[in-house]
Design a protein around this motif. Structure first.
Motif, PDB file in Angstrom:
ATOM      1  N   ALA B 152      32.342  18.876 -12.561  1.00  0.00           N
ATOM      2  CA  ALA B 152      33.242  18.654 -11.429  1.00  0.00           C
ATOM      3  C   ALA B 152      34.588  19.276 -11.794  1.00  0.00           C
ATOM      4  CB  ALA B 152      33.398  17.170 -11.143  1.00  0.00           C
ATOM      5  N   ARG B 153      35.450  19.406 -10.792  1.00  0.00           N
ATOM      6  CA  ARG B 153      36.737  20.052 -11.072  1.00  0.00           C
ATOM      7  C   ARG B 153      37.564  19.246 -12.076  1.00  0.00           C
ATOM      8  NH1 ARG B 153      37.136  21.096  -5.563  1.00  0.00           N
ATOM      9  NH2 ARG B 153      38.853  19.665  -5.299  1.00  0.00           N
ATOM     10  N   ASN B 154      37.573  17.907 -11.897  1.00  0.00           N
ATOM     11  CA  ASN B 154      38.287  17.060 -12.850  1.00  0.00           C
ATOM     12  C   ASN B 154      37.560  15.727 -12.975  1.00  0.00           C
ATOM     13  OD1 ASN B 154      39.404  15.108 -10.901  1.00  0.00           O
ATOM     14  ND2 ASN B 154      40.516  16.917 -10.130  1.00  0.00           N
ATOM     15  N   PRO B 155      37.906  14.928 -13.983  1.00  0.00           N
ATOM     16  CA  PRO B 155      37.138  13.691 -14.233  1.00  0.00           C
ATOM     17  C   PRO B 155      37.101  12.766 -13.021  1.00  0.00           C
ATOM     18  CG  PRO B 155      38.585  14.168 -16.098  1.00  0.00           C
ATOM     19  CD  PRO B 155      38.940  15.149 -15.018  1.00  0.00           C
ATOM     20  N   GLY B 156      38.166  12.761 -12.253  1.00  0.00           N
ATOM     21  CA  GLY B 156      38.221  11.870 -11.094  1.00  0.00           C
ATOM     22  C   GLY B 156      37.248  12.249  -9.997  1.00  0.00           C
ATOM     23  N   ASN B 174      18.946  14.725 -22.014  1.00  0.00           N
ATOM     24  CA  ASN B 174      20.022  15.524 -22.576  1.00  0.00           C
ATOM     25  C   ASN B 174      21.062  15.740 -21.482  1.00  0.00           C
ATOM     26  OD1 ASN B 174      21.690  17.429 -23.688  1.00  0.00           O
ATOM     27  ND2 ASN B 174      20.107  19.008 -23.927  1.00  0.00           N
ATOM     28  N   ILE B 175      22.125  14.921 -21.529  1.00  0.00           N
ATOM     29  CA  ILE B 175      23.118  14.945 -20.456  1.00  0.00           C
ATOM     30  C   ILE B 175      24.367  15.714 -20.906  1.00  0.00           C
ATOM     31  CG2 ILE B 175      24.591  13.520 -18.978  1.00  0.00           C
ATOM     32  CD1 ILE B 175      21.772  12.955 -18.309  1.00  0.00           C
ATOM     33  N   ASN B 176      24.757  16.699 -20.131  1.00  0.00           N
ATOM     34  CA  ASN B 176      25.963  17.483 -20.425  1.00  0.00           C
ATOM     35  C   ASN B 176      26.891  17.419 -19.230  1.00  0.00           C
ATOM     36  OD1 ASN B 176      24.922  19.119 -22.976  1.00  0.00           O
ATOM     37  ND2 ASN B 176      23.295  19.074 -21.441  1.00  0.00           N
ATOM     38  N   VAL B 177      27.934  16.595 -19.368  1.00  0.00           N
ATOM     39  CA  VAL B 177      28.883  16.464 -18.270  1.00  0.00           C
ATOM     40  C   VAL B 177      30.121  17.281 -18.612  1.00  0.00           C
ATOM     41  CG1 VAL B 177      30.287  14.874 -16.906  1.00  0.00           C
ATOM     42  CG2 VAL B 177      28.019  14.168 -17.709  1.00  0.00           C
ATOM     43  N   THR B 178      30.576  18.064 -17.663  1.00  0.00           N
ATOM     44  CA  THR B 178      31.739  18.902 -17.938  1.00  0.00           C
ATOM     45  C   THR B 178      32.726  18.839 -16.780  1.00  0.00           C
ATOM     46  OG1 THR B 178      32.464  21.144 -18.494  1.00  0.00           O
ATOM     47  CG2 THR B 178      30.617  20.957 -16.981  1.00  0.00           C
ATOM     48  N   VAL B 179      33.983  19.067 -17.067  1.00  0.00           N
ATOM     49  CA  VAL B 179      34.982  19.188 -15.998  1.00  0.00           C
ATOM     50  C   VAL B 179      35.731  20.499 -16.209  1.00  0.00           C
ATOM     51  CG1 VAL B 179      35.259  16.716 -15.622  1.00  0.00           C
ATOM     52  CG2 VAL B 179      36.698  17.865 -17.313  1.00  0.00           C
ATOM     53  N   ASP B 180      36.186  21.079 -15.114  1.00  0.00           N
ATOM     54  CA  ASP B 180      36.930  22.328 -15.224  1.00  0.00           C
ATOM     55  C   ASP B 180      38.187  22.097 -16.062  1.00  0.00           C
ATOM     56  OD1 ASP B 180      34.985  23.154 -13.529  1.00  0.00           O
ATOM     57  OD2 ASP B 180      36.285  23.498 -11.792  1.00  0.00           O
ATOM     58  N   LYS B 181      38.834  20.960 -15.783  1.00  0.00           N
ATOM     59  CA  LYS B 181      40.038  20.629 -16.533  1.00  0.00           C
ATOM     60  C   LYS B 181      40.099  19.112 -16.726  1.00  0.00           C
ATOM     61  CE  LYS B 181      44.980  21.851 -16.608  1.00  0.00           C
ATOM     62  NZ  LYS B 181      44.965  21.662 -18.067  1.00  0.00           N
ATOM     63  N   ARG B 189      33.470  17.230 -22.387  1.00  0.00           N
ATOM     64  CA  ARG B 189      33.470  18.688 -22.388  1.00  0.00           C
ATOM     65  C   ARG B 189      34.358  19.259 -21.281  1.00  0.00           C
ATOM     66  NH1 ARG B 189      29.088  22.520 -23.920  1.00  0.00           N
ATOM     67  NH2 ARG B 189      27.610  20.913 -24.512  1.00  0.00           N
ATOM     68  N   GLU B 190      35.010  20.359 -21.574  1.00  0.00           N
ATOM     69  CA  GLU B 190      35.763  21.089 -20.550  1.00  0.00           C
ATOM     70  C   GLU B 190      35.142  22.461 -20.401  1.00  0.00           C
ATOM     71  OE1 GLU B 190      39.947  21.498 -21.086  1.00  0.00           O
ATOM     72  OE2 GLU B 190      40.396  19.410 -20.586  1.00  0.00           O
ATOM     73  N   GLY B 191      35.109  22.941 -19.190  1.00  0.00           N
ATOM     74  CA  GLY B 191      34.574  24.292 -18.964  1.00  0.00           C
ATOM     75  C   GLY B 191      33.780  24.351 -17.682  1.00  0.00           C
ATOM     76  N   PHE B 192      33.633  25.559 -17.158  1.00  0.00           N
ATOM     77  CA  PHE B 192      32.895  25.727 -15.908  1.00  0.00           C
ATOM     78  C   PHE B 192      31.388  25.599 -16.156  1.00  0.00           C
ATOM     79  CE2 PHE B 192      36.782  28.341 -15.031  1.00  0.00           C
ATOM     80  CZ  PHE B 192      37.293  27.518 -14.043  1.00  0.00           C
TER      81      PHE B 192
END
Lengths: 340, 279
Positions: B152-156, B174-181, B189-192
């Motif tokens: 998602a774009r951010n954690p919120g 295997n869960i990989n959650v990421t935010v753009d920022k 994790r951060e990243g697209f």
């Protein structure tokens, strides 16, 4: 099949007689136009017509119809009634191109899965009486190019053919036979049959306007991106008249109307020619200009419907040809595609 | 003849605000007539028409899994007339629900395979349905490795935050959650999404990728999966189109000779290649 003869001048009387028992939709003169409308008690059917201005599809698929009603409660709006109902009716005097359109619409609305309750109920409760085109009414008629004919019975329960002083009455389906009592007891002889066949053959010959409707299918299969599509829509006003006049166009919208505490969900004709037809809430529009919309209309009639139902979704009535305010002619479009 | 245009009466049983911006909420519906729940037997990937009398209908993917009994959930972003009205509703309100509509995620095709789920932003809803279906009880045995990449774009703006935490505790996911920022409290994790896919690099062996997200995410994610060797038959996605009837009649979602509402919304990339690019 039961066949009878009736005197030609008896037809209007028969229609009025049938109207005493059923709701009869008949061709009625309205100013310069002939339209299919419910025959009123003192109304006069007008059978000496060429073809009706509007396609009679509205009998089964009204321009606007109520789907359901709802009402306000303390906990929100709730469903109150299913408006799927239809009087027993007779559609009296439709031309063969238009009865052909009913057979085509059946393929879409009456599929094995997802039956359209509203269309099917009206269709089941309506008997269709067709009057053959002994003389094709317009120079723009091209039914013979799209699997139709001026004397043909597809989609009809009863077919009437003018064979001189009489109409040959063919009671084609069980639904048609149920109206037998209205058509006297003069059985048709073999001579009447022969006469009808001669007339049918002559009428086919009289259709001079021809389009390569079947030939374009394999061409459309591989020419979605052809620059040709840039050449049709230039003068199109996106008025949607072609789709409203068309006997086989069936796109619709569903919307809600509320007055006070009650409301109704209605469906009404829509058109692939309108920019808003495919526009999404996000603003994205998959068919972004009139070019894509014209391609869609053409593809849908001469390719997609053939892919899905093995039938061309055009009956050659020529209404779109005659009604287009800027003279875009589907016959020319199909002709041009055949040369790609 | 069942009239497919008449919605089942439902009550808004629970409303969960999913994101900080408060414009995405999950609505839990219960059927007013308990027998309707069995009639509404659905498969992950299908959608329903949320029907608000007086406003209209909106086609929304089903966010709950059929393994969750007693209710159906939809996660809805406030966007147009119907979804706006929905967002203003309170628990206990009555409305309508049509469906289930459309095809579904191809469960039979997915069985016995390693599943890679890639979701972006708000398009995670029917993927959540699929995940909850696959990890429910004995269902888990019918699928190989399950890898989830969700951004998602951010954690919120992450949906289903509590579930994400639960899923991360499982050893068979295997869960990989990421935010753009990230923000001050974000430790993940951060990243697209495309970059994370490249990083996680799921194997193509006996694997199917199920990808849903905004067009820009899809555009940059697909090349990653092609580089990993995934075939177009083994990349599955779900389309969105303007719809009304939901049963292939009204003509709105007609793309080529298909109707997204009844022939889709789920297509493999190989199938999409055969469609005209009008979606």
């Amino acid at each position: 099949m039961e066949k009878r003869l009736i005197k030609k001048d008896a037809l209007a009387g028969i229609a009025k007689k049938v109207a005493e028992e059923f709701l009869v939709w008949a061709p009625v003169k309205k100013e310069d136009n002939v339209l299919f409308e419910p025959l009123q008690k003192d109304g006069e059917p007008f059978f000496a017509y060429l073809n009706s201005k509007n396609a009679p599809k509205n009998v089964f698929f009204p321009h606007t119809e109520a789907l359901m009603k709802f009402t306000r409660t303390e906990k929100g709006m709730v469903f109150s009634s299913d408006e799927n109902k239809a009087d027993s009716s007779v559609l009296f005097g439709v031309r063969p191109c238009d009865t052909h359109s009913f057979a085509l619409l059946d393929k879409l609305f009456d599929q094995e899965k997802y039956q359209d309750a509203y269309y099917i109920t009206k269709r089941q409760n309506t008997t269709v009486i067709s009057i053959a085109c002994v003389k094709p009414p317009y120079a723009s008629c091209f039914c013979t190019s799209v699997d139709g004919a001026p004397v043909a019975s597809e989609g009809a329960d009863i077919l009437l053919t003018d064979i001189g002083s009489d109409y040959l009455v063919e009671l084609i389906t069980p639904k048609g036979e149920k109206l037998a009592k209205y058509f006297g007891d003069a059985k048709a002889d073999a001579a009447a049959e022969t006469r009808k066949n001669e007339i049918a053959a002559k009428a086919i010959e009289a259709i001079k306007s021809k389009i390569p409707a079947h030939e374009v299918k394999p061409i459309l299969d591989v020419n979605f991106d052809n620059p040709f599509w840039n050449t049709i829509h230039g003068k199109c006003l996106a008025c949607g008249t072609c789709t409203y006049m068309c006997p086989t166009c069936h796109c619709f919208d569903i919307s809600d109307e509320v007055k006070g505490g009650d409301g109704v969900r209605i469906r009404s004709w829509d058109s692939c020619m309108f920019p808003m037809f495919t526009k999404e809430t996000s603003g994205h529009n998959p068919r972004v200009s009139q070019k894509e919309r014209w391609r869609q209309r053409t593809m849908h009639k001469f390719k997609y419907y053939v892919d899905n139902f093995n039938a061309i979704a055009c009956v050659g009535c020529g209404r779109c040809v005659m009604s287009c305010p800027v003279n875009i002619d589907i016959r020319k479009v199909v002709e041009d595609i055949s040369k790609l | 003849m069942q009239n497919p245009y008449i919605p089942y009466p439902v009550v808004v049983d629970k409303i969960i605000t999913e994101v900080d911006t408060k414009d995405i909420k999950t609505f839990r519906f219960k059927f007013v007539n308990p027998e309707d729940e069995a009639k509404y037997a659905y498969i992950p990937g299908q959608f329903g028409e949320l029907s608000i009398y007086g406003k209209g209908e909106s086609p929304i993917g089903i966010a709950s899994s059929p393994t969750q009994k007693g209710y159906v959930e939809f996660t809805v972003q406030k966007a147009g007339v119907v979804t706006q009205a929905l967002h203003e509703m309170e628990e206990g309100t009555l409305m309508g629900l049509r469906g289930p509509l459309g095809n579904s995620w191809p469960l039979e095709f997915l069985e016995g395979k390693n599943i890679v789920i890639v979701g972006g932003g708000f398009a995670f809803t029917t993927l959540r349905s699929l995940i909850n279906y696959m990890i429910f009880g004995d269902n888990r045995k019918r699928f190989g490795n399950i890898t989830v990449i969700y951004g998602a774009r951010n954690p919120g703006l992450l949906l289903y935050k509590d579930e994400l935490i639960e899923w991360q505790k499982r050893s068979d996911l295997n869960i990989n959650v990421t935010v753009d920022k990230g923000d001050a409290t974000w430790t993940g994790r951060e990243g697209f999404v495309p970059a994370v896919c490249k990083d996680v690099a799921p194997s193509k062996e006996n694997a199917v990728a199920v990808i849903c997200g905004p067009p820009v995410m899809i555009r940059f994610t697909l090349p990653v999966f092609f580089d990993l060797g995934f075939s177009k038959e083994n990349i599955i996605t779900s389309l969105e189109m303007r719809m009304k009837c939901g049963i292939g009649k009204c003509g709105r979602c007609n793309v080529g000779n298909k109707y997204v509402c009844k022939d889709g919304p789920v297509f493999s990339l190989a199938e999409l290649d055969k469609l005209t690019p009008e979606y």
